[in-house]
Write a protein that holds these residues in place. Structure first.
Motif, PDB file in Angstrom:
ATOM      1  N   GLY A 287       7.571  -7.139   6.885  1.00 23.54           N
ATOM      2  CA  GLY A 287       6.757  -8.135   7.102  1.00 23.54           C
ATOM      3  C   GLY A 287       6.277  -7.633   5.357  1.00 23.54           C
ATOM      4  N   PRO A 288       6.245  -8.953   4.670  1.00 24.16           N
ATOM      5  CA  PRO A 288       6.391  -9.423   2.885  1.00 24.16           C
ATOM      6  C   PRO A 288       5.625  -7.872   2.177  1.00 24.16           C
ATOM      7  N   THR A 289       4.091  -6.993   3.363  1.00 22.09           N
ATOM      8  CA  THR A 289       3.348  -6.916   2.940  1.00 22.09           C
ATOM      9  C   THR A 289       3.224  -5.093   2.891  1.00 22.09           C
ATOM     10  N   GLU A 290       4.739  -5.051   4.176  1.00 24.89           N
ATOM     11  CA  GLU A 290       5.009  -4.178   3.264  1.00 24.89           C
ATOM     12  C   GLU A 290       5.846  -3.343   3.209  1.00 24.89           C
ATOM     13  N   PHE A 291       7.303  -5.055   2.776  1.00 27.47           N
ATOM     14  CA  PHE A 291       7.971  -4.478   1.740  1.00 27.47           C
ATOM     15  C   PHE A 291       7.368  -4.455   0.636  1.00 27.47           C
ATOM     16  N   LYS A 292       6.611  -4.789  -0.436  1.00 27.80           N
ATOM     17  CA  LYS A 292       5.705  -4.688  -1.015  1.00 27.80           C
ATOM     18  C   LYS A 292       5.397  -3.335  -1.552  1.00 27.80           C
ATOM     19  N   LEU A 293       4.996  -2.964   0.096  1.00 29.77           N
ATOM     20  CA  LEU A 293       4.348  -1.057  -0.097  1.00 29.77           C
ATOM     21  C   LEU A 293       5.344  -0.246  -0.758  1.00 29.77           C
ATOM     22  N   LEU A 294       6.312  -0.338   0.211  1.00 33.51           N
ATOM     23  CA  LEU A 294       7.083   0.231   0.172  1.00 33.51           C
ATOM     24  C   LEU A 294       7.885   0.581  -1.679  1.00 33.51           C
ATOM     25  N   VAL A 295       8.177  -0.682  -2.074  1.00 34.85           N
ATOM     26  CA  VAL A 295       8.466  -1.045  -3.629  1.00 34.85           C
ATOM     27  C   VAL A 295       7.680  -0.221  -4.134  1.00 34.85           C
ATOM     28  N   CYS A 296       5.939   0.074  -4.129  1.00 35.51           N
ATOM     29  CA  CYS A 296       5.396   0.355  -4.193  1.00 35.51           C
ATOM     30  C   CYS A 296       5.328   1.647  -4.279  1.00 35.51           C
ATOM     31  N   LEU A 297       5.375   2.331  -3.323  1.00 35.92           N
ATOM     32  CA  LEU A 297       5.861   3.640  -3.038  1.00 35.92           C
ATOM     33  C   LEU A 297       6.676   4.520  -4.400  1.00 35.92           C
ATOM     34  N   MET A 298       8.161   3.274  -3.759  1.00 38.70           N
ATOM     35  CA  MET A 298       8.917   3.698  -4.395  1.00 38.70           C
ATOM     36  C   MET A 298       9.536   4.160  -5.467  1.00 38.70           C
ATOM     37  N   LYS A 299       8.803   3.193  -6.599  1.00 37.16           N
ATOM     38  CA  LYS A 299       8.706   3.183  -7.911  1.00 37.16           C
ATOM     39  C   LYS A 299       8.037   4.534  -9.078  1.00 37.16           C
ATOM     40  N   GLU A 300       7.165   4.999  -7.486  1.00 43.13           N
ATOM     41  CA  GLU A 300       6.805   6.836  -8.119  1.00 43.13           C
ATOM     42  C   GLU A 300       6.852   7.332  -6.646  1.00 43.13           C
ATOM     43  N   PRO A 301       7.992   8.118  -6.888  1.00 43.11           N
ATOM     44  CA  PRO A 301       7.908   8.325  -5.731  1.00 43.11           C
ATOM     45  C   PRO A 301       7.093  10.003  -5.904  1.00 43.11           C
ATOM     46  N   ARG A 302       6.570  10.588  -4.704  1.00 43.86           N
ATOM     47  CA  ARG A 302       5.387  11.810  -5.154  1.00 43.86           C
ATOM     48  C   ARG A 302       4.470  11.445  -5.410  1.00 43.86           C
ATOM     49  N   ARG A 303       4.221  10.162  -6.021  1.00 43.20           N
ATOM     50  CA  ARG A 303       3.124  10.368  -6.967  1.00 43.20           C
ATOM     51  C   ARG A 303       2.118   9.524  -6.142  1.00 43.20           C
ATOM     52  N   VAL A 304       0.718  10.220  -5.712  1.00 38.28           N
ATOM     53  CA  VAL A 304      -0.047   9.602  -4.473  1.00 38.28           C
ATOM     54  C   VAL A 304      -0.992   8.837  -4.859  1.00 38.28           C
ATOM     55  N   PHE A 305      -0.800   8.109  -4.013  1.00 36.33           N
ATOM     56  CA  PHE A 305      -1.216   6.439  -4.071  1.00 36.33           C
ATOM     57  C   PHE A 305      -3.116   6.580  -3.638  1.00 36.33           C
ATOM     58  N   SER A 306      -3.900   6.143  -3.887  1.00 32.34           N
ATOM     59  CA  SER A 306      -5.341   5.877  -3.470  1.00 32.34           C
ATOM     60  C   SER A 306      -5.507   4.946  -2.681  1.00 32.34           C
ATOM     61  N   ARG A 307      -6.201   4.467  -1.467  1.00 33.09           N
ATOM     62  CA  ARG A 307      -6.219   3.267  -1.133  1.00 33.09           C
ATOM     63  C   ARG A 307      -6.621   2.283  -1.993  1.00 33.09           C
ATOM     64  N   GLU A 308      -7.128   2.496  -2.069  1.00 35.39           N
ATOM     65  CA  GLU A 308      -7.998   1.423  -3.207  1.00 35.39           C
ATOM     66  C   GLU A 308      -6.610   0.680  -4.789  1.00 35.39           C
ATOM     67  N   ASP A 309      -5.858   2.111  -4.683  1.00 34.93           N
ATOM     68  CA  ASP A 309      -4.727   1.275  -6.210  1.00 34.93           C
ATOM     69  C   ASP A 309      -3.720   0.923  -5.341  1.00 34.93           C
TER      70      ASP A 309
END
Ligand code: CA
Length: 237
Positions: A155-177
């Motif tokens: 879905g569009p939200t999951e797509f954006k989430l994945l992009v976000c995580l993959m742009k900075e692998p290994r960075r831990v994103f908080s839920r707020e981030d």
């Protein structure tokens, strides 16, 4: 005509900048509220963003980070406008993904020279076409995700989430981030909504491979190659 977006809360400075930029042949737009900046940048697609460091509601750094992780505008050149004496801030600014910075008060010719240099460096909107991590590939142009060569339906939200995580692998994103980066700031969404969408993303991705999304207890999420040890354990469960 190149468009320059001014993200600044001092009305006088906006006036001076707009006047001089237009005189130099640029189209201009501005936004003063940090919370609205990302939406406006996405809508206007400027060629360069002049980003003030201190803004109401959101700092220039936060906005810069959000720009860098947004699919549509991640390559937009950003010049940070900082106050004198924020040396460490400057360094932070550049490591956050700003392309350049100028210290206030700056001279207009100097600023124009920096803008020109950035425009020369970035051939008109060089867009990010693909992003890969481990066996996952995102194709932005065709807007699909492949894992081990198989299409992953998101879905569009999951797509954006994945992009976000993959742009900075290994960075831990908080839920707020993640809320800020994926949903933007226009929201009354609870942080557990993030968990719901991460769960969906995981389910979709794991159909064709191991779980690469790491839940970091009480911190948030990252995408990471999970050590074999943990993989074995989770296989047993
Ligand atoms: Ca300011």
């Amino acid at each position: 005509m190149s468009k320059i977006m001014i993200v600044e809360d001092e009305a006088d400075l906006i006036t001076i900048l707009e006047y001089n930029l237009q005189k130099a042949g640029y189209e201009t737009a501005f936004v003063s509220d940090g919370r609205k900046a990302l939406d406006v940048i996405v809508k206007e697609r400027p060629d360069v963003v002049l980003l003030d460091w201190m803004l109401p509601h959101m700092t220039g750094i936060e906005i810069c980070r959000a720009v860098r992780t947004h699919i549509d505008i991640s390559e937009t050149p950003v010049i940070l406008l900082t106050a004198r004496g924020e040396e460490s801030d400057k360094v932070k600014g550049l490591s956050t993904g700003a392309d350049d910075y100028v210290t206030k008060p700056f001279s207009i010719p100097e600023l124009l020279a920096r803008i020109k240099a950035l425009l020369r460096r970035s051939p008109k909107k060089k867009k990010l076409e693909q992003l890969s991590f481990a066996d996952i590939t995102i194709d932005f142009e065709k807007r699909y995700v492949l894992r081990n060569g198989k299409m992953v339906h998101l879905g569009p939200t999951e797509f954006k989430l994945l992009v976000c995580l993959m742009k900075e692998p290994r960075r831990v994103f908080s839920r707020e981030d993640l809320l800020k980066l994926v949903w933007g700031d226009s929201i009354h969404i609870e942080t557990r909504t993030v968990d719901v969408h991460v769960r969906r993303l995981r389910r979709a991705l794991n159909q064709t491979g191991d779980d690469l999304i790491r839940t970091v207890r009480s911190l948030g999420y990252s995408i990471d190659k999970i050590p074999a040890q943990r993989k074995k354990n989770s296989a047993k469960e």
